[in-house]
Design an enzyme around this catalytic site. Structure first.
Site, PDB file in Angstrom:
ATOM      1  N   ARG A 195       0.846  -1.204   0.000  1.00 61.63           N
ATOM      2  CA  ARG A 195       0.000   0.000   0.000  1.00 61.63           C
ATOM      3  C   ARG A 195       0.886   1.261   0.000  1.00 61.63           C
ATOM      4  O   ARG A 195       0.612   2.224   0.700  1.00 61.63           O
ATOM      5  CB  ARG A 195      -0.931   0.022   1.207  1.00 61.63           C
ATOM      6  CG  ARG A 195      -2.252   0.734   0.927  1.00 61.63           C
ATOM      7  CD  ARG A 195      -3.051   0.983   2.201  1.00 61.63           C
ATOM      8  NE  ARG A 195      -4.378   1.480   1.862  1.00 61.63           N
ATOM      9  CZ  ARG A 195      -5.131   2.215   2.666  1.00 61.63           C
ATOM     10  NH1 ARG A 195      -4.728   2.537   3.863  1.00 61.63           N
ATOM     11  NH2 ARG A 195      -6.318   2.614   2.292  1.00 61.63           N
ATOM     12  N   LYS A 230      -9.295   4.217  16.371  1.00 64.26           N
ATOM     13  CA  LYS A 230      -9.229   3.031  15.491  1.00 64.26           C
ATOM     14  C   LYS A 230      -7.760   2.873  15.101  1.00 64.26           C
ATOM     15  O   LYS A 230      -7.201   3.736  14.423  1.00 64.26           O
ATOM     16  CB  LYS A 230     -10.108   3.259  14.262  1.00 64.26           C
ATOM     17  CG  LYS A 230     -10.068   2.131  13.238  1.00 64.26           C
ATOM     18  CD  LYS A 230     -11.054   2.415  12.114  1.00 64.26           C
ATOM     19  CE  LYS A 230     -10.967   1.445  10.974  1.00 64.26           C
ATOM     20  NZ  LYS A 230     -11.805   1.874   9.826  1.00 64.26           N
ATOM     21  N   ASP A 279      -7.084 -11.299  16.882  1.00 65.22           N
ATOM     22  CA  ASP A 279      -6.571 -12.390  17.703  1.00 65.22           C
ATOM     23  C   ASP A 279      -6.648 -11.996  19.167  1.00 65.22           C
ATOM     24  O   ASP A 279      -6.863 -10.830  19.510  1.00 65.22           O
ATOM     25  CB  ASP A 279      -5.133 -12.730  17.286  1.00 65.22           C
ATOM     26  CG  ASP A 279      -4.206 -11.531  17.369  1.00 65.22           C
ATOM     27  OD1 ASP A 279      -3.984 -11.036  18.481  1.00 65.22           O
ATOM     28  OD2 ASP A 279      -3.704 -11.079  16.312  1.00 65.22           O
ATOM     29  N   GLU A 308     -36.023   5.703   5.020  1.00 61.78           N
ATOM     30  CA  GLU A 308     -34.816   4.981   5.460  1.00 61.78           C
ATOM     31  C   GLU A 308     -34.229   5.617   6.721  1.00 61.78           C
ATOM     32  O   GLU A 308     -33.742   4.919   7.613  1.00 61.78           O
ATOM     33  CB  GLU A 308     -33.766   4.978   4.344  1.00 61.78           C
ATOM     34  CG  GLU A 308     -34.120   4.056   3.191  1.00 61.78           C
ATOM     35  CD  GLU A 308     -33.153   4.196   2.022  1.00 61.78           C
ATOM     36  OE1 GLU A 308     -32.837   3.181   1.396  1.00 61.78           O
ATOM     37  OE2 GLU A 308     -32.723   5.350   1.725  1.00 61.78           O
TER      38      GLU A 308
HETATM   39  C1  GLA Z   1      -8.067   0.058   6.319  1.00 57.84           C
HETATM   40  C2  GLA Z   1      -9.261  -0.077   7.232  1.00 57.84           C
HETATM   41  C3  GLA Z   1     -10.415   0.702   6.683  1.00 57.84           C
HETATM   42  C4  GLA Z   1     -10.013   2.154   6.557  1.00 57.84           C
HETATM   43  C5  GLA Z   1      -8.788   2.259   5.681  1.00 57.84           C
HETATM   44  C6  GLA Z   1      -8.252   3.678   5.653  1.00 57.84           C
HETATM   45  O1  GLA Z   1      -8.263  -0.580   5.119  1.00 57.84           O
HETATM   46  O2  GLA Z   1      -9.598  -1.421   7.412  1.00 57.84           O
HETATM   47  O3  GLA Z   1     -11.543   0.577   7.508  1.00 57.84           O
HETATM   48  O4  GLA Z   1      -9.758   2.673   7.828  1.00 57.84           O
HETATM   49  O5  GLA Z   1      -7.744   1.423   6.144  1.00 57.84           O
HETATM   50  O6  GLA Z   1      -7.117   3.775   4.893  1.00 57.84           O
END
Ligand code: GLA
Length: 731
Positions: A444, A477, A535, A615
């Site tokens: 990437r 995250k 994991d 929706e």
């Molecule tokens: C990964 C994560 C996605 C998103 C992208 C951002 O692929 O799994 O959910 O956060 O990175 O680049």
């Protein structure tokens, strides 16, 4: 007492609520494995179940005349190497003279209250009421390697944990070229292997196969536990199903390169060896130094896979996940990734957040693209400062606007990585894994930082802790979007390069330990391009993990099904995304997407402004439903009512409250039938004597009737229709 040792016979017996485990140190100090299965009677001695025969080409240890006695045929707790056991070895030792031999013999036991801890590694925990620790010392008298086998016996949880400490008691260096965490020799029976294979966007696909008379290996060499193989395997009797039959699991509490190997021997016994992968691994111990092999969680069920999964779910929730969030309701979130990808400014984000808030969403998560000069995925990683030019405001200003909506704010980071196009790389190019003289492989378009170096970990700690200290961030995250290559650490000499991949994990764990300890109220979600590091090691630090980058609900049925064998639904990040789905192009109803996402930590990953008014009302009501279901997810029991890997008509699963007062059955039709077959399901684990009302028909009947006669649904037609049926106890 859950651990019993009889010094006169050398018998060691471990007891949990429903299982027993027996070993025996014989007169020459070989530690035999005798049994792991349903509870034995007090005083049972299973030495008589061993079978001795001169089977030829199976050698005898020095000093043993009896040709029926061979390490090649004895079932063992942990093997040495080079001394006559030709099955999969646990250990590979390189002595200073170049020999590769270790003959491990029993040297003593210690029984301790509570649970052992593993320095620098995630491991299960428990109080003295939950657990006892057994330490068995084995020694190789020539190399003077001491191997301590650790056992954590969790009585009520029906889990036995294992780990190993290696200590060099010699005067010169010793090198471990393999250092497995555990061996389990099952003396009799034939076993199916159930494992969870996959790829990016299709993780943890269940596969079941009879073990052949050969070595079968599940492994990752990617530096992460991987999308491709999960560090969890089940051995099941051929007739074992969800509700009946013998099965046992082995789950590694480790997030890096691993191997789970199985071998059916010439005598028909089955050996399972689990631990760090020995591929490209070596670890040199100077005199007095130790090495710790990560933990494995064993659990056994005589009553099928459903109970085995339940045992793992409870154990991970109670004894592995340490976050305060494990018992807290998780906020319903909106993540902007599939809504905007990297094309946003603060105004666009604000409008998306405002709409989400109006419909009941509680947490807004800003995903990739907010920092450095990250215009696409080719640059910026490493520079964790907000891009004010792109956003049009500072980070505190953005957070303030989100808070003013009455929402929490969350942020995406990928700290383990660096882009060549970044300020960090310009200053510290040597911090990335690369082999001198070779251009590093990219994934990437990015490089991996060498977390084995303390200064890299310190830097990441400083950057991440400032981000969290200076900003009111409720959720992180934590992503990892490529696997390791060019695993060469400039901090290590040539002879120690085999340590670099594991040192990366030790650095990562040290970093996560510091951050999660300092910021215990931040909700961390693990991610590795979706579920590439799902994991028990990561769950120790992060209570939930993004399950997959594939948000197609029909694919998710199989992904979440496979994941559920080992991991609790409360650990699975799952979101409603747009239709047609961005990964598959498939269109599905909003209700179906929500029912699937509700079996995990729920959220949305689309711009809700694009939905119709009708929706939007559905979204409002889905959030309401999810809030009422959360206690089931966190404390309830999860049951798979169909085999999502093979059943083509429909997939169904159930969540049941611990007190059996409520259950929810979710069902998605995959292939609607003309002239349809009845859809019939049998709920599980209801109180047979209690009465329940089902929300589908309003009918009241006993738990016994529901579990035995089941529910018959009306024909469900159309494109992937789904239903959610609640069963409520009436009195
Ligand atoms: C990964 C994560 C996605 C998103 C992208 C951002 O692929 O799994 O959910 O956060 O990175 O680049």
């Amino acid at each position: 007492m859950s651990i019993q040792f009889a010094p006169d016979t050398g018998l060691l017996t471990l007891h949990t609520a429903h299982t027993s485990y027996q070993m025996w140190a014989d007169s020459i100090g070989v530690l035999h494995h005798l049994y792991y299965g349903p509870s034995l009677g007090a005083g049972d001695d299973l030495r008589g179940t061993e079978f001795y025969s001169d089977c030829g080409f199976s050698p005898q240890p020095a000093g043993v005349e009896d040709r029926r006695y061979s390490l090649d045929t004895i079932n063992q707790e942990y093997t040495g190497c080079g001394v006559g056991d030709y099955r999969i070895a646990c250990l590979s030792l390189q002595n200073p003279d170049g020999s590769r031999t270790a003959d491990l013999r029993f040297a003593g036991v210690e029984i301790l209250p509570g649970k052992y801890a593993l320095p620098g590694l995630p491991a299960s925990f428990g109080s003295e009421d939950d657990c006892q620790t057994l330490r068995i010392t084995l020694k190789d008298s020539v190399s003077r390697l001491t191997v301590t086998l650790l056992y954590g016996v969790f009585e009520a949880a029906d889990v036995i944990t294992r780990a190993v400490l290696f200590r060099n008691d010699a005067d010169g260096p010793l090198t471990l070229n393999k250092a497995a965490s555990a061996c389990l020799d099952l003396p009799f029976g034939s076993w199916d292997l159930i494992h969870f294979q996959g790829r990016h966007c299709m993780e943890r696909q269940k596969e079941r196969m009879p073990l052949p008379r050969a070595v079968t290996t599940l492994r990752s060499a990617r530096g992460a536990s991987s999308h491709h193989h999960n560090p969890f395997a089940i051995l099941a009797a051929p007739d074992a199903g969800e509700e009946a039959g013998e099965c046992l699991g082995a789950m590694l509490v480790y997030s890096g390169n691993f191997k789970i190997e199985c071998e059916v021997s010439q005598m028909g016994s089955t050996r399972l060896v689990a631990g760090i992968s020995d591929e490209n691994f070596s670890w040199t111990l100077a005199p007095g130094e130790s090495f710790t092999a990560p933990e494995v969680l064993f659990s056994y069920s005589a009553t099928g896979l459903g109970d085995l999964s339940h045992q793992y779910h409870r154990f991970l929730q109670e004894h592995v996940i340490r976050s305060r969030w494990k018992d807290r309701p998780r906020p319903v979130l909106l993540n902007n990734w599939e809504a905007t990808y990297m094309d946003f400014d603060a105004e666009r984000l604000y409008r998306i957040a405002r709409q989400a808030r109006e419909l009941g969403v509680e947490l807004f998560v800003l995903d990739d693209g907010w920092f450095g000069h990250r215009v696409d995925d080719k640059g910026g990683l490493g520079d964790w400062q907000i891009n004010e030019v792109k956003l049009g405001c500072t980070l505190p200003e953005l957070i303030h606007r989100i808070h003013a909506l009455g929402m929490l704010f969350g942020l995406w980071v990928e700290p383990e990585m660096v882009s060549a196009d970044s300020d960090l790389y310009a200053v510290h190019p040597d911090w990335a894994f690369a082999v001198p003289g070779r251009a590093p492989t990219t994934g990437r378009s990015q490089l991996v930082l060498d977390l084995g170096r303390p200064e890299v970990v310190d830097h990441l700690y400083q950057v991440m802790s400032h981000l969290l200290r200076d900003n009111d961030i409720s959720y992180i995250k934590w992503d990892m979007n490529r696997n390791l290559t060019d695993v060469f650490s400039r901090a290590l000499p040539a002879s120690r390069q085999g340590e670099a991949a594991h040192r990366y994990l030790l650095g990562l764990y040290a970093l996560l330990d510091r951050l999660t300890t300092e910021f215990p109220d931040v909700l961390f979600e693990g991610c590795a391009g979706g579920g590439g590091r799902f994991d028990a090691g990561m769950l120790y630090y992060f209570p939930q993990s993004w399950c997959s980058d594939d948000t197609d609900p029909i694919h998710r049925l199989k992904i979440q099904y496979g994941t559920s064998f080992g991991y609790p639904p409360a650990a699975m990040g799952s979101h409603v995304s747009a239709s047609p789905n961005h990964q598959s192009g498939r269109s599905t109803p909003l209700a179906t997407r929500a029912i699937v996402a509700m079996s995990g930590t729920f959220g949305y990953e689309l711009d809700l402004q694009t939905l119709s008014d009708e929706e939007k009302e559905q979204v409002r009501s889905q959030i309401h439903t999810y809030r009422s279901l959360q206690p089931l997810l966190l404390q309830g029991r999860y049951d798979r009512l169909t085999d999502a890997a093979t059943d083509r008509y429909f997939t169904a699963w159930q969540l049941t409250a611990a007190d059996q007062s409520t259950a929810v059955i979710n069902l998605v039709v995959l292939d609607p039938q003309a002239n349809p077959w009845p859809i019939h399901i049998r709920p599980r684990h209801l109180d047979p004597k209690a009465c329940y009302r089902d929300s589908l028909t309003g009918r009241v009947c006993s738990g016994a009737a529901l579990c035995h006669a089941g529910l018959t649904l009306p024909a469900l037609m159309g494109t992937y229709p789904a239903v959610q049926i609640t069963l409520e106890r009436t009195e």
